[in-house]
Design an enzyme around this catalytic site. Structure first.
Site, short mmCIF file in Angstrom:
data_model
loop_
_atom_site.label_atom_id
_atom_site.label_comp_id
_atom_site.label_asym_id
_atom_site.label_seq_id
_atom_site.Cartn_x
_atom_site.Cartn_y
_atom_site.Cartn_z
N SER A 30 -10.67 44.89 -40.49
CA SER A 30 -10.56 43.12 -40.37
C SER A 30 -9.20 43.31 -41.05
O SER A 30 -8.74 44.27 -42.01
CB SER A 30 -11.77 42.50 -41.34
OG SER A 30 -10.98 41.39 -41.40
N HIS A 54 -11.08 33.46 -41.01
CA HIS A 54 -11.01 32.29 -40.44
C HIS A 54 -12.74 31.23 -40.39
O HIS A 54 -12.82 29.97 -41.39
CB HIS A 54 -10.57 32.13 -39.48
CG HIS A 54 -10.46 30.88 -38.66
ND1 HIS A 54 -10.36 29.31 -39.09
CD2 HIS A 54 -11.41 29.69 -37.46
CE1 HIS A 54 -10.77 27.86 -38.82
NE2 HIS A 54 -11.40 28.82 -37.67
N PHE A 110 -23.73 15.39 -33.78
CA PHE A 110 -22.13 15.73 -33.39
C PHE A 110 -21.92 15.07 -31.71
O PHE A 110 -22.56 14.90 -31.45
CB PHE A 110 -22.70 17.50 -33.44
CG PHE A 110 -21.26 17.93 -34.86
CD1 PHE A 110 -21.37 17.17 -36.25
CD2 PHE A 110 -20.53 18.94 -34.62
CE1 PHE A 110 -20.70 18.26 -37.39
CE2 PHE A 110 -19.79 19.17 -35.10
CZ PHE A 110 -20.19 19.43 -36.71
N GLN A 115 -8.71 23.41 -27.19
CA GLN A 115 -9.47 22.24 -27.89
C GLN A 115 -8.50 21.68 -28.54
O GLN A 115 -7.85 22.44 -29.60
CB GLN A 115 -10.86 22.45 -28.62
CG GLN A 115 -11.72 21.33 -28.43
CD GLN A 115 -12.89 21.60 -28.86
OE1 GLN A 115 -13.47 22.14 -30.05
NE2 GLN A 115 -13.31 21.29 -28.16
N HIS A 141 -8.62 18.44 -32.02
CA HIS A 141 -9.30 18.11 -33.06
C HIS A 141 -9.00 16.99 -32.94
O HIS A 141 -7.45 16.59 -33.16
CB HIS A 141 -10.06 19.05 -34.02
CG HIS A 141 -11.05 18.19 -34.12
ND1 HIS A 141 -11.62 17.20 -35.19
CD2 HIS A 141 -12.32 19.03 -34.31
CE1 HIS A 141 -12.21 16.63 -35.56
NE2 HIS A 141 -13.04 18.02 -34.97
N LEU A 148 -8.12 20.17 -41.35
CA LEU A 148 -9.21 19.49 -40.40
C LEU A 148 -10.24 18.88 -41.32
O LEU A 148 -10.72 19.08 -42.41
CB LEU A 148 -10.58 20.64 -40.25
CG LEU A 148 -11.94 19.81 -39.03
CD1 LEU A 148 -11.54 19.60 -37.03
CD2 LEU A 148 -13.21 21.43 -38.79
N GLU A 201 -15.65 16.18 -37.77
CA GLU A 201 -16.53 15.37 -37.12
C GLU A 201 -17.54 15.12 -37.69
O GLU A 201 -18.43 14.07 -37.32
CB GLU A 201 -16.74 16.73 -35.73
CG GLU A 201 -17.43 15.65 -35.02
CD GLU A 201 -17.48 16.23 -33.21
OE1 GLU A 201 -16.41 17.21 -32.96
OE2 GLU A 201 -18.28 16.31 -32.76
N ARG A 248 -14.94 15.48 -28.42
CA ARG A 248 -13.83 15.90 -29.34
C ARG A 248 -11.90 15.73 -28.14
O ARG A 248 -11.95 15.09 -28.59
CB ARG A 248 -13.37 17.07 -29.46
CG ARG A 248 -14.60 17.42 -29.84
CD ARG A 248 -14.39 18.32 -30.71
NE ARG A 248 -14.85 18.63 -32.19
CZ ARG A 248 -15.81 19.83 -32.36
NH1 ARG A 248 -15.00 21.35 -31.76
NH2 ARG A 248 -16.69 19.87 -34.01
N HIS A 261 -7.37 22.96 -31.88
CA HIS A 261 -8.52 23.56 -32.90
C HIS A 261 -9.16 25.05 -32.34
O HIS A 261 -9.68 25.36 -33.44
CB HIS A 261 -9.61 22.78 -32.72
CG HIS A 261 -10.40 22.35 -34.03
ND1 HIS A 261 -10.43 23.07 -34.94
CD2 HIS A 261 -11.97 22.62 -33.65
CE1 HIS A 261 -11.73 22.77 -35.89
NE2 HIS A 261 -12.80 22.53 -34.75
N ARG A 265 -15.47 22.85 -25.66
CA ARG A 265 -16.57 23.11 -26.72
C ARG A 265 -17.52 22.02 -27.52
O ARG A 265 -16.34 21.00 -27.70
CB ARG A 265 -16.18 24.53 -27.54
CG ARG A 265 -16.93 24.72 -28.74
CD ARG A 265 -16.18 25.21 -29.37
NE ARG A 265 -15.42 25.09 -30.60
CZ ARG A 265 -16.05 24.78 -31.60
NH1 ARG A 265 -16.74 24.40 -31.82
NH2 ARG A 265 -14.67 24.44 -32.43
N SER A 298 -19.54 26.97 -31.43
CA SER A 298 -18.80 28.48 -31.46
C SER A 298 -19.63 29.33 -33.16
O SER A 298 -19.89 30.23 -32.20
CB SER A 298 -18.00 28.15 -31.84
OG SER A 298 -17.18 27.06 -32.70
#
Ligand SMILES: Cc1cc2nc3c(=O)[nH]c(=O)nc-3n(C[C@H](O)[C@H](O)[C@H](O)COP(=O)(O)OP(=O)(O)OC[C@H]3O[C@@H](n4cnc5c(N)ncnc54)[C@H](O)[C@@H]3O)c2cc1C
Ligand code: SF4
Ligand code: FES
Lengths: 567, 259
Positions: free
Chosen positions: A35, A43, A120, A233, A235, A245, A248, A279, A344, A379, A384
């Site tokens: 990595s 992330h 959600f 997507q 957001h 962010l 939600e 979303r 997003h 999504r 996710s």
């Protein structure tokens, strides 16, 4: 040439990569993770809101089930998701989340001590399990703890340069440790890409700075197509300024979206679900309010939590409060939070089957860089994280079982050739010290993507974006670097990332231009309706010297025939 | 770029401690002027320098939202996360930026955290769960969760190590974040360990090495209170010693009594 060798090499230390590694290691394989940042800096650590699983822990009039979860996911996807894959995710997700609890995830609890769940967007049930509003920080740390317990080796702060392919088979990667002056060939029977999303090709994005989509490009570069990349997507609620962010979950807990006139504008856009609409719908509604002059200072709207009261904010949304205070100087207990939509999530990615296998033998993908496809055109929040665990585990398991069947001698020449190509590329770049610097191209690309390939799309914008990307690709060929060493060469890393970003942007734009309909996150103002007759199909983009060549493939439909998507 | 004068109060002037072992001299300080915009944070300013002025300037970053723990450094003598530090408070005067103390520097603001993670691995930082059927979760009360919650917030940024006099003195000291982590497992009703955890921290490398000066609690950007964990673990260890002394005393006196 000195080689490193593993049965299975996993590129990426986020949730998907770590989960894959655990599964493969437990199957008795020799596994390593590589990595570009320490796994805990991935992330994934930033996800806040939660992870969906149909436990049915919250008493509501009807019972929740994985079938309900599947239906909501498929409807949310605007019927572009492959339904067999969605069913796998929703069914196996239950096991995966319980396992995370057993490994130590500190989920919030119901009164009777079970995993708590909250509503959600786009779900008919309170189905999202959460650990206050730091769910994924919790999940990632727990998975990393397991990785430590299993003593899985990690090549930390190593950058994957390219995949090495020989006779139609991925035989490993060429990588380099960021702080050393060498490239290293790593042989692997199976390589799993778990490199995350490509949000940072947009100017306004909720993603970590390191999310450039390089992993998708690694696959694309060796001839693997990219699927459904035009579905990006946005957001609705990112903090105005930094675009960090605001989960939600804040709306799940009862927050209001309010425009400059003091109206809860979702009344006009999704009268039943209001702020909890899916979303894409809330993001478009919000952007429209701003575009039509009902935003504050022409740029943002308010997310108002004040009526929830201090207690609820402190208990359920402490992270959000901290973010608002640290990054906007606002305490949401006292003042509304200024928010605006931002890129997003990347629905598209490297095509895989439900076992993480890509069209290239020896290459697997999982997590946000993959497209199984469980999210289709849009999504649902909380899906996710679930995807990373379910398909991370499946990719790890499949890779492990495939590896034992065959062992082959890989060809050292293939590695050698690529290594030499990199050396000479770097050499050439650093001989052009007067060339244009990378960052200028990068910033132009980002602005272009947010302005012309963003929430609202139309033909003229997309055509001009396509033209501009072509121009940027040309200028890319004239870039020069000041340093010629490999180690600590930030310009070189930028250059490598930018190359991928340009191609990924090109694929998104081409897909968006060609898809003459609106579906989920892809909204064409000149084709505002969904068109199942022509466009109920997945886009596949192949790399050619002229740009992206598009093909299409059927969507798998099992139990849920496409219907109009209303909320 | 805009010309900056000393009087310019919107100017950000960063004096950065640099290190590159291949250079002669390997250590130097360098001053950069950065043009700022409203709401900018220190990480953005550093990225700007890397882009526009000196691509060799090295530092770690990822999330830019104070959640990944990459960007700890020393700013005007205080340890902070760069991404969580608004430049607003730094304008006008020169700001000194140094790497996280007590860790070996690799390059510029990048330090070697391997010792930190060695200590981390040393406490076996993963749940040793009590047996449970695979299809249901452990039952746990919100009150029990809240007890552990403050310790879960740790992002392993290393700031508390950089302010810890005990770690500064002895690199073998496990350190605040790691002791907080040990306590997190000790308090977790799902974990079957208790004595193992306490034994692991019951010496001068562990809870007894701490000076209880609360520097870590003050500096932690995520409001983790490591010293509280340390004090509570000391209390438990003492209680154990006391009860085991007491029971030894009891059994001894019983033996004496039965003679
Ligand atoms: C702010 C935010 C909040 C979110 N909240 C939620 C939520 O509440 N619920 C939900 O379900 N989803 C949420 N998501 C989405 C979710 O967080 C991500 O989809 C998921 O974490 C992706 O995990 P991953 O393992 O696929 O990738 P990542 O976590 O992005 O990991 C990618 C890894 O790949 C490595 N890597 C990449 N390129 C290279 C290279 N070239 N060489 C070497 N290594 C490389 C990186 O170092 C990293 O370790 C959120 C997303 C954002 C942006
Ligand atoms: S306890 Fe606080 S200061 Fe120490 S590593 Fe954790 S987050 Fe950083
Ligand atoms: S960049 Fe992640 S904590 Fe600062």
């Amino acid at each position: 040439m000195e080689f490193l060798t593993h049965d299975i090499l996993i590129i990426g230390g986020g949730l998907a990569g770590l989960r894959a590694a655990i599964e493969a290691q437990k199957a008795g394989r020799d596994v390593a993770i590589l990595s570009k940042v320490h796994p805990l800096r991935s992330h994934s650590v930033a996800a806040q809101g939660g992870i969906n699983s149909a436990f049915d822990n919250i008493p509501v009039p009807t019972n929740d089930s994985w079938e309900n979860h599947s239906f909501d996911t498929i409807k949310g996807s605007d019927y572009l998701a492959d339904q067999d894959a969605v069913e796998v995710m929703c069914r196996e997700g239950i096991e995966r989340v319980i396992e995370m609890e057993h490994w130590g995830t500190l989920f919030s609890r119901t009164e009777d001590g079970r995993i708590a769940q909250r509503p959600f967007g786009g779900s008919g049930f309170p189905r999202t399990c959460y650990a206050a509003d730091r769910t994924s920080h919790n999940l990632l740390h727990v998975l990393y703890e397991q990785v430590v317990g299993l003593r899985i080796p990690v090549y930390e702060e190593w950058h994957a340069l390219s995949l090495v392919v020989d006779e139609g088979q991925c035989i490993g990667v060429l990588a380099f440790p960021l702080f050393e002056e060498r490239t290293v060939p790593i042989r692997a029977e199976a390589t799993i890409l778990a490199t995350g999303g490509y949000g940072r090709i947009y100017l306004r994005s909720t993603n970590a700075i390191i999310n450039t989509g390089k992993g998708c490009y690694l696959a694309y570069q060796v001839g693997v197509p990219l699927e459904d990349m035009e579905f990006v997507q946005f957001h609705p609620t990112s903090l105005f300024g930094t675009n960090i962010l605001i989960t939600e979950g804040a709306r799940g807990e009862g927050g209001y979206l309010v425009n400059v006139k003091g109206e809860r504008y979702m009344e006009r856009h999704a009268p039943h679900l209001m702020e909890l609409g899916p979303r894409d719908i809330v993001a478009r509604a919000t952007q429209r309010e701003i575009d039509e002059g009902r935003g504050f200072e022409g740029q943002y709207v308010h997310l108002d939590l004040r009526h929830l009261g201090r207690g609820k904010i402190m208990d359920h949304l402490p992270g959000i409060r901290q973010i608002a205070m640290d990054f906007a100087g606002i305490d949401p207990i006292l003042n509304p939070i200024p928010i605006q939509p931002a890129q997003h999530y990347s629905m598209g990615g490297i095509p895989t089957n439900v076992d993480g296998e890509t069209p290239l033998p020896g290459l697997y993908a999982a997590g946000e860089c993959a497209c199984v496809s469980v999210h289709g055109a849009n999504r649902l929040g909380g899906n996710s994280l679930l995807e990373t665990l379910v398909f991370g585990a499946r990719a790890g398991r499949k890779a492990a079982s495939n590896v034992k069947r065959k062992k082959r001698e890989s060809n050292p020449l293939a590695f050698q050739k690529q290594s030499e190509a990199f050396q000479s590329c770097l050499h050439e770049l650093s001989s052009r010290q007067e060339g244009e610097p990378c960052f200028r191209l990068r910033d132009e690309l980002k602005t272009l993507m947010t302005d012309q390939v963003g929430i609202f799309r139309r033909e003229s914008d997309l055509l001009s974006a396509k033209e501009k990307i072509r121009e940027l690709k040309e200028r890319f060929g004239r870039i020069g670097l000041k340093q010629k060493n490999l180690d600590f060469n930030n310009e070189w890393i930028q250059y490598l990332e930018l190359e991928g970003m340009l191609h990924v942007a090109e694929v998104i734009t081409e897909g968006a231009l060609t898809r003459k309909e609106s579906r989920g996150s892809h909204f064409r103002t000149d084709y505002p309706d969904r068109d199942d007759e022509h466009w109920l199909r997945h886009t596949l983009a192949y790399k050619t010297t002229e740009g992206a060549r598009l093909e299409y493939k059927e969507v798998t439909i099992t139990n849920y025939p496409p219907k109009e998507r209303t909320y | 770029m805009r010309k900056l004068t000393v009087m310019d109060t919107s100017a950000l002037i960063l004096k950065i401690k640099r290190y590159n072992p291949e250079k002669d001299p390997p250590r130097w300080t360098e001053t950069f002027n950065v043009e700022t915009k409203k709401g900018m944070n220190l990480l953005e300013a550093l990225l700007r320098i890397q882009d526009e002025q000196d691509p060799t300037l090295s530092f770690r970053y990822s999330c830019r939202g104070a959640v990944c723990g990459s960007c700890a450094m020393k700013v005007n003598g205080k340890l902070v996360l760069a991404c969580r530090t608004p430049v607003e408070g730094l304008l006008g005067e020169t700001t000194l930026i140094e790497p996280l103390p007590f860790f070996p520097v690799i390059r510029d603001l990048i330090v070697d955290m391997s010792l930190f993670f060695e200590h981390y691995r040393g406490i076996e930082p993963y749940l040793h769960g009590k047996p449970i059927p695979s299809d249901c979760e452990y039952m746990m009360m919100e009150s029990e969760r809240k007890e552990i919650d403050p310790y879960i917030q740790c992002i392993l940024c290393g700031i508390c190590f950089g302010v810890c006099p005990a770690f500064g003195r002895d690199a073998q000291f496990l350190g605040p974040a790691i002791l907080a982590k040990a306590y997190r497992f000790l308090r977790d009703p799902r974990d079957r360990r208790e004595k193992e955890i306490l034994n692991g921290v019951n010496d001068h490398r562990g809870v007894w090495g701490c000076n209880t000066v609360f520097q870590c609690v003050k500096a932690c950007p995520k409001e983790v209170p490591p010293t509280h964990a340390i004090v509570k673990m000391r209390g438990r260890i003492l209680r154990y010693r006391f009860t085991s002394l007491f029971s030894r005393f009891l059994s001894m006196s019983r033996r004496i009594g039965s003679r």
